[in-house]
Design a protein around this motif. Structure first.
Motif, PDB file in Angstrom:
ATOM      1  N   PHE A 159       0.834  -1.201   0.000  1.00 18.24           N
ATOM      2  CA  PHE A 159       0.000   0.000   0.000  1.00 18.24           C
ATOM      3  C   PHE A 159       0.871   1.254   0.000  1.00 18.24           C
ATOM      4  O   PHE A 159       0.635   2.183  -0.773  1.00 18.24           O
ATOM      5  CB  PHE A 159      -0.936  -0.009   1.214  1.00 18.24           C
ATOM      6  CG  PHE A 159      -1.865   1.167   1.254  1.00 18.24           C
ATOM      7  CD1 PHE A 159      -3.017   1.182   0.507  1.00 18.24           C
ATOM      8  CD2 PHE A 159      -1.575   2.279   2.045  1.00 18.24           C
ATOM      9  CE1 PHE A 159      -3.872   2.268   0.531  1.00 18.24           C
ATOM     10  CE2 PHE A 159      -2.410   3.366   2.087  1.00 18.24           C
ATOM     11  CZ  PHE A 159      -3.574   3.358   1.317  1.00 18.24           C
ATOM     12  N   LYS A 160       1.877   1.276   0.855  1.00 13.60           N
ATOM     13  CA  LYS A 160       2.744   2.433   0.947  1.00 13.60           C
ATOM     14  C   LYS A 160       3.518   2.659  -0.358  1.00 13.60           C
ATOM     15  O   LYS A 160       3.655   3.784  -0.813  1.00 13.60           O
ATOM     16  CB  LYS A 160       3.719   2.283   2.121  1.00 13.60           C
ATOM     17  CG  LYS A 160       4.564   3.502   2.345  1.00 13.60           C
ATOM     18  CD  LYS A 160       5.426   3.363   3.580  1.00 13.60           C
ATOM     19  CE  LYS A 160       6.239   4.647   3.779  1.00 13.60           C
ATOM     20  NZ  LYS A 160       7.086   4.579   4.943  1.00 13.60           N
ATOM     21  N   ALA A 161       3.993   1.584  -0.956  1.00 15.56           N
ATOM     22  CA  ALA A 161       4.735   1.693  -2.224  1.00 15.56           C
ATOM     23  C   ALA A 161       3.859   2.266  -3.343  1.00 15.56           C
ATOM     24  O   ALA A 161       4.342   3.028  -4.176  1.00 15.56           O
ATOM     25  CB  ALA A 161       5.288   0.332  -2.621  1.00 15.56           C
ATOM     26  N   LYS A 162       2.584   1.918  -3.338  1.00 17.82           N
ATOM     27  CA  LYS A 162       1.686   2.379  -4.389  1.00 17.82           C
ATOM     28  C   LYS A 162       1.095   3.758  -4.114  1.00 17.82           C
ATOM     29  O   LYS A 162       0.688   4.453  -5.034  1.00 17.82           O
ATOM     30  CB  LYS A 162       0.559   1.378  -4.591  1.00 17.82           C
ATOM     31  CG  LYS A 162       1.034   0.076  -5.200  1.00 17.82           C
ATOM     32  CD  LYS A 162      -0.124  -0.840  -5.505  1.00 17.82           C
ATOM     33  CE  LYS A 162       0.415  -2.074  -6.202  1.00 17.82           C
ATOM     34  NZ  LYS A 162      -0.615  -2.830  -6.866  1.00 17.82           N
ATOM     35  N   ASN A 163       1.022   4.119  -2.832  1.00 15.54           N
ATOM     36  CA  ASN A 163       0.329   5.358  -2.475  1.00 15.54           C
ATOM     37  C   ASN A 163       1.227   6.402  -1.808  1.00 15.54           C
ATOM     38  O   ASN A 163       0.746   7.432  -1.365  1.00 15.54           O
ATOM     39  CB  ASN A 163      -0.854   5.034  -1.556  1.00 15.54           C
ATOM     40  CG  ASN A 163      -1.858   4.170  -2.255  1.00 15.54           C
ATOM     41  OD1 ASN A 163      -2.553   4.622  -3.141  1.00 15.54           O
ATOM     42  ND2 ASN A 163      -1.906   2.896  -1.891  1.00 15.54           N
ATOM     43  N   GLY A 164       2.489   6.091  -1.701  1.00 17.03           N
ATOM     44  CA  GLY A 164       3.451   7.041  -1.136  1.00 17.03           C
ATOM     45  C   GLY A 164       3.287   7.249   0.268  1.00 17.03           C
ATOM     46  O   GLY A 164       3.239   7.664   1.200  1.00 17.03           O
TER      47      GLY A 164
END
Length: 88
Positions: free
Chosen positions: A83-88
């Motif tokens: 999630f963090k990788a895709k949403n910063g």
């Protein structure tokens, strides 16, 4: 036709309570909460009296607190990393 497809999508999601919102977000970029927000935005556009809790209850098929209690699992470290990788 669109409303029928939306109802079918909600029925499908209701039948797949095992699929977590974070999984939906990671794979498709939207989740049940997104659908609730979109429903609320459309209601506002149409002048329909609807609040966020009501929209979520419509999407989840029950009060959100009840759904969380019975169906929501904690996100795994892997899910959160994706999630963090895709949403910063």
């Amino acid at each position: 036709m669109k409303s029928l497809a939306f109802r079918r999508l909600l029925a499908h999601l209701d039948s797949r309570k095992d699929v977590q919102n974070i999984e939906l977000m990671n794979l498709s970029g939207f989740c049940r909460n997104c659908l609730s927000k979109w429903m609320l935005a459309e209601a506002e556009t149409l002048g329909v009296d609807l609040d966020y809790d009501q929209a979520r209850e419509h999407v989840y098929g029950m009060p959100y607190s009840q759904w969380k209690e019975h169906h929501q699992l904690p996100a795994t470290e892997e899910q959160l990393a994706i999630f963090k990788a895709k949403n910063g």
